[in-house]
Design a protein around this motif. Structure first.
Motif, PDB file in Angstrom:
ATOM      1  N   VAL A  32       0.911  -1.278  -0.039  1.00  0.00           N
ATOM      2  CA  VAL A  32       0.134   0.133  -0.093  1.00  0.00           C
ATOM      3  C   VAL A  32       0.909   1.142   0.011  1.00  0.00           C
ATOM      4  O   VAL A  32       2.094   1.286   0.652  1.00  0.00           O
ATOM      5  N   ALA A  33       0.530   2.335  -0.666  1.00  0.00           N
ATOM      6  CA  ALA A  33       1.505   3.657  -0.740  1.00  0.00           C
ATOM      7  C   ALA A  33       0.432   4.739  -1.181  1.00  0.00           C
ATOM      8  O   ALA A  33      -0.597   4.595  -1.485  1.00  0.00           O
ATOM      9  N   VAL A  34       1.165   5.812  -0.718  1.00  0.00           N
ATOM     10  CA  VAL A  34       0.420   7.244  -0.922  1.00  0.00           C
ATOM     11  C   VAL A  34       1.341   7.812  -1.819  1.00  0.00           C
ATOM     12  O   VAL A  34       2.807   8.078  -1.620  1.00  0.00           O
ATOM     13  N   HIS A  35       0.742   8.491  -3.056  1.00  0.00           N
ATOM     14  CA  HIS A  35       1.621   9.267  -3.918  1.00  0.00           C
ATOM     15  C   HIS A  35       1.104  10.682  -4.119  1.00  0.00           C
ATOM     16  O   HIS A  35      -0.295  10.639  -4.125  1.00  0.00           O
ATOM     17  N   THR A  36       1.814  11.673  -4.357  1.00  0.00           N
ATOM     18  CA  THR A  36       1.231  13.058  -4.893  1.00  0.00           C
ATOM     19  C   THR A  36       2.407  13.656  -5.665  1.00  0.00           C
ATOM     20  O   THR A  36       3.622  13.616  -5.320  1.00  0.00           O
ATOM     21  N   GLY A  37       2.202  14.279  -6.783  1.00  0.00           N
ATOM     22  CA  GLY A  37       3.045  15.213  -7.314  1.00  0.00           C
ATOM     23  C   GLY A  37       3.254  16.539  -7.033  1.00  0.00           C
ATOM     24  O   GLY A  37       4.359  17.193  -6.912  1.00  0.00           O
ATOM     25  N   GLY A  38       2.187  17.023  -6.278  1.00  0.00           N
ATOM     26  CA  GLY A  38       2.219  18.245  -5.521  1.00  0.00           C
ATOM     27  C   GLY A  38       1.412  19.056  -6.532  1.00  0.00           C
ATOM     28  O   GLY A  38       0.547  19.002  -7.743  1.00  0.00           O
ATOM     29  N   CYS A  39       1.053  20.304  -6.127  1.00  0.00           N
ATOM     30  CA  CYS A  39       0.110  21.331  -6.896  1.00  0.00           C
ATOM     31  C   CYS A  39       0.508  21.575  -8.153  1.00  0.00           C
ATOM     32  O   CYS A  39       1.504  22.017  -8.551  1.00  0.00           O
ATOM     33  N   ARG A  40      -0.439  21.396  -9.046  1.00  0.00           N
ATOM     34  CA  ARG A  40      -0.313  21.542 -10.444  1.00  0.00           C
ATOM     35  C   ARG A  40       0.563  20.642 -11.163  1.00  0.00           C
ATOM     36  O   ARG A  40       1.117  20.810 -12.298  1.00  0.00           O
ATOM     37  N   LEU A  41       1.073  19.654 -10.410  1.00  0.00           N
ATOM     38  CA  LEU A  41       2.283  18.862 -11.343  1.00  0.00           C
ATOM     39  C   LEU A  41       1.357  17.444 -11.139  1.00  0.00           C
ATOM     40  O   LEU A  41       0.670  16.924 -10.452  1.00  0.00           O
ATOM     41  N   GLU A  42       1.869  16.540 -12.240  1.00  0.00           N
ATOM     42  CA  GLU A  42       1.267  15.196 -12.438  1.00  0.00           C
ATOM     43  C   GLU A  42       1.786  14.218 -11.267  1.00  0.00           C
ATOM     44  O   GLU A  42       2.961  14.162 -10.691  1.00  0.00           O
ATOM     45  N   ASN A  43       0.795  13.470 -10.788  1.00  0.00           N
ATOM     46  CA  ASN A  43       1.003  12.367 -10.090  1.00  0.00           C
ATOM     47  C   ASN A  43       1.570  11.091 -10.944  1.00  0.00           C
ATOM     48  O   ASN A  43       1.323  11.018 -12.252  1.00  0.00           O
ATOM     49  N   SER A  44       2.096  10.102 -10.128  1.00  0.00           N
ATOM     50  CA  SER A  44       2.680   9.000 -10.886  1.00  0.00           C
ATOM     51  C   SER A  44       2.875   7.874  -9.903  1.00  0.00           C
ATOM     52  O   SER A  44       2.770   7.937  -8.633  1.00  0.00           O
ATOM     53  N   GLY A  45       2.918   6.538 -10.496  1.00  0.00           N
ATOM     54  CA  GLY A  45       2.978   5.433  -9.403  1.00  0.00           C
ATOM     55  C   GLY A  45       4.555   5.083  -9.157  1.00  0.00           C
ATOM     56  O   GLY A  45       5.057   4.217  -8.591  1.00  0.00           O
ATOM     57  N   SER A  46       5.338   6.142  -9.571  1.00  0.00           N
ATOM     58  CA  SER A  46       6.927   6.032  -9.265  1.00  0.00           C
ATOM     59  C   SER A  46       7.541   6.474  -7.833  1.00  0.00           C
ATOM     60  O   SER A  46       6.719   7.124  -7.165  1.00  0.00           O
ATOM     61  N   ALA A 129      -0.278  19.681  -1.344  1.00  0.00           N
ATOM     62  CA  ALA A 129      -0.410  18.720  -2.336  1.00  0.00           C
ATOM     63  C   ALA A 129      -1.124  18.751  -3.567  1.00  0.00           C
ATOM     64  O   ALA A 129      -1.307  18.268  -4.479  1.00  0.00           O
ATOM     65  N   MET A 130      -2.451  19.551  -3.242  1.00  0.00           N
ATOM     66  CA  MET A 130      -3.649  19.717  -4.128  1.00  0.00           C
ATOM     67  C   MET A 130      -3.910  21.320  -4.236  1.00  0.00           C
ATOM     68  O   MET A 130      -4.218  21.827  -3.103  1.00  0.00           O
ATOM     69  N   ARG A 131      -4.003  21.791  -5.392  1.00  0.00           N
ATOM     70  CA  ARG A 131      -4.426  23.200  -5.504  1.00  0.00           C
ATOM     71  C   ARG A 131      -6.011  23.243  -5.852  1.00  0.00           C
ATOM     72  O   ARG A 131      -6.143  22.807  -7.031  1.00  0.00           O
TER      73      ARG A 131
END
Length: 219
Positions: A32-46, A129-131
């Motif tokens: 199980v994992a938590v991911h975010t790219g941040g505001c205005r940035l793309e998320n990914s599974g990496s 993390a989200m705008r």
């Protein structure tokens, strides 16, 4: 693409991953994992967007690909509720540091099958993390298997809003509502010490009625 959430901007993803993508630097083939790219940035599974992960599902006999029913709960509450004695699974990556700020901080917890002990506990300021527009966001589900296959079903789900006020959280229609609210401040009931705690601080767990209390229907 990356469990279906890869490329989504302004998003926080909780993934239940049953395949080890080495090119993404997955921790193992069941985690199980938590991911975010941040505001205005793309998320990914990496690993570049990884905030926290739990890799001991197999070691705790939670085989998510076994075809059985599994229950998960995602909980986010205001304030940092750091309690390693009762919630031992705290972990973080270097990527998390930029999302831990004094303003807007909260505690994100992920539960799998065991609803008492979270597999992930992580401090997170969602505003970094989200705008969002007007404080609103979508909640949804994605899935992908690449060239493999797997049947993934959501049989039931619900969304509940956090209530720091016990009176607001207590249903209006219960018979003994007044006594229910009063009992929340009682240290004992019928000479016995009550367990649990009332809503005193943001992020606190709901009070658990015991010892024959009438307060059985409100948190």
């Amino acid at each position: 693409n990356e469990l279906g959430y890869g490329g989504i901007t302004d998003s926080v993803a909780i993934e239940f991953d049953m395949y080890n993508n080495k090119e993404l630097e997955d921790v193992n083939d069941m985690h199980v994992a938590v991911h975010t790219g941040g505001c205005r940035l793309e998320n990914s599974g990496s690993s570049a967007t990884l905030l926290s992960s739990y890799s001991q599902l197999r070691g705790t006999n939670r085989f998510l690909q076994d075809g059985d029913y599994h229950t998960a709960k995602i909980q986010y509450s205001p304030g940092v509720d750091f309690n390693p004695d009762t919630q031992p699974n705290w972990s973080s990556s270097a990527h998390l540091q930029q999302f831990v700020k004094s303003d807007g901080i909260g505690t994100l917890r992920v539960f799998v099958d065991d609803m008492a002990t979270a597999v992930i506990n992580v401090p997170l300021s969602l505003k970094y993390a989200m705008r969002l527009t007007g404080g609103q966001a979508y909640v949804g589900f994605t899935a992908s298997t690449g060239s493999m296959w797997q049947n993934q079903d959501i049989l039931e789900w619900k969304f509940l809003e956090y209530h720091p006020d016990p009176e607001a959280a207590c249903p209006v229609g219960i018979t003994s509502r007044a006594q229910c609210l009063q009992e929340k401040s009682w240290p004992t009931f019928q000479g016995q010490t009550l367990t649990g705690s009332p809503y005193l601080e943001p992020g606190g767990e709901p009070w658990t009625p015991e010892q024959g209390s009438v307060c059985t229907t409100c948190p």
